[in-house]
Motif scaffolding. Sequence first.
Motif, PDB file in Angstrom:
ATOM      1  N   THR A  20       0.804  -1.222   0.000  1.00 54.37           N
ATOM      2  CA  THR A  20       0.000   0.000   0.000  1.00 54.37           C
ATOM      3  C   THR A  20       0.836   1.270   0.000  1.00 54.37           C
ATOM      4  O   THR A  20       0.336   2.339  -0.339  1.00 54.37           O
ATOM      5  N   GLY A  21       2.093   1.183   0.401  1.00 51.96           N
ATOM      6  CA  GLY A  21       2.937   2.368   0.480  1.00 51.96           C
ATOM      7  C   GLY A  21       3.510   2.761  -0.867  1.00 51.96           C
ATOM      8  O   GLY A  21       3.302   2.097  -1.885  1.00 51.96           O
ATOM      9  N   ALA A  37       2.972  -4.673   7.719  1.00 55.12           N
ATOM     10  CA  ALA A  37       3.379  -3.355   8.203  1.00 55.12           C
ATOM     11  C   ALA A  37       4.778  -3.419   8.808  1.00 55.12           C
ATOM     12  O   ALA A  37       5.550  -2.457   8.729  1.00 55.12           O
ATOM     13  N   THR A  38       5.125  -4.546   9.397  1.00 52.15           N
ATOM     14  CA  THR A  38       6.454  -4.712   9.979  1.00 52.15           C
ATOM     15  C   THR A  38       7.520  -4.711   8.886  1.00 52.15           C
ATOM     16  O   THR A  38       8.600  -4.131   9.055  1.00 52.15           O
ATOM     17  N   ALA A  39       7.233  -5.345   7.764  1.00 46.58           N
ATOM     18  CA  ALA A  39       8.178  -5.341   6.645  1.00 46.58           C
ATOM     19  C   ALA A  39       8.385  -3.919   6.122  1.00 46.58           C
ATOM     20  O   ALA A  39       9.495  -3.535   5.756  1.00 46.58           O
ATOM     21  N   GLN A  64       8.458  -1.999  -2.482  1.00 51.28           N
ATOM     22  CA  GLN A  64       8.274  -2.641  -3.777  1.00 51.28           C
ATOM     23  C   GLN A  64       8.950  -1.813  -4.868  1.00 51.28           C
ATOM     24  O   GLN A  64       9.018  -0.597  -4.784  1.00 51.28           O
ATOM     25  N   VAL A  65       9.464  -2.526  -5.868  1.00 54.47           N
ATOM     26  CA  VAL A  65      10.242  -1.904  -6.934  1.00 54.47           C
ATOM     27  C   VAL A  65       9.385  -1.666  -8.145  1.00 54.47           C
ATOM     28  O   VAL A  65       8.565  -2.508  -8.552  1.00 54.47           O
ATOM     29  N   GLN A  66       9.576  -0.514  -8.741  1.00 51.79           N
ATOM     30  CA  GLN A  66       8.852  -0.166  -9.965  1.00 51.79           C
ATOM     31  C   GLN A  66       9.843   0.426 -10.957  1.00 51.79           C
ATOM     32  O   GLN A  66      10.497   1.428 -10.679  1.00 51.79           O
ATOM     33  N   HIS A  67       9.972  -0.206 -12.119  1.00 56.36           N
ATOM     34  CA  HIS A  67      10.851   0.344 -13.143  1.00 56.36           C
ATOM     35  C   HIS A  67      10.218   1.597 -13.737  1.00 56.36           C
ATOM     36  O   HIS A  67       9.011   1.667 -13.929  1.00 56.36           O
TER      37      HIS A  67
END
Length: 268
Positions: free
Chosen positions: A80-81, A254-256, A263-266
Amino acid sequence: MSSGADRKTRRARLTLAGLGVLAAAVLVGGGYAAAVLLNDGGGSGTPAAGAAASGAPGKAPSGAPSMSAPGKQGPKTPETGFKMVLDKPKDHANGVATGFAPSPTGAISAAVYWWEEYAWLDDQKARQQLEAVVSPDSKGYIDQQVSEVRKLREGIGLPPSGGTPSGITFTTSVIAERTYSLPVEGEKPGAVVEVWLTYDRYATGPNGQPDEKPLKNQLTNVILRWQNGMWRITNQPDYVKHSNYPMTYSPGSATAWLDGWRQVQHAG
């Protein structure tokens, strides 16, 4: 061969069965067709900078870009972030992306691109790539990593030296990253960073056969140092001893998120 390497070989052979290529793509000498596995899940793999020390799980990374989302309610998660939008490489040379900025985003982008492009089953191309990105201070590191590629090839029945088996293609996709600025004495904050990557790896067999058992949620790390105008892989003991092992990545955790997983976004 170590027990970890044995696990790699066993999983590689299972993957071949999933691809259905054992009988369809026998190589010279009767070897197996290919392997999807580079490292055993949960550990660091080539070209990781070294075995991770037992750091402090849950410690938020320093030096990483701020990813908070003001104005939204509830705990953030990697799902979600905000996403880590990678910088595009300015160029490609010797099989690797180049031209990343001396910034946290630049380091993360370099690590992701290099890992997705790494020729983990082709010893000659792997050497070319490593020579382009490994710090000259890391003596013996390139030979060590090339040796690991050759051991993996032999473990699945391929000749120790050679390219990716004909008719097989592989795709490595980094899902998330977690970056930590290593507190190295004498180095400026952010000059040496450890980037942890969670990734998936897929294979396509002869005639476009899909991979029925792709590798999911694999984990690797790399330590990068800004040196001679670019981010370079290093395994210097003074850096490796500060390695900080992450908490398990989970997109809905949420802990992660608090541990620094993004998360990665090209970039489009």
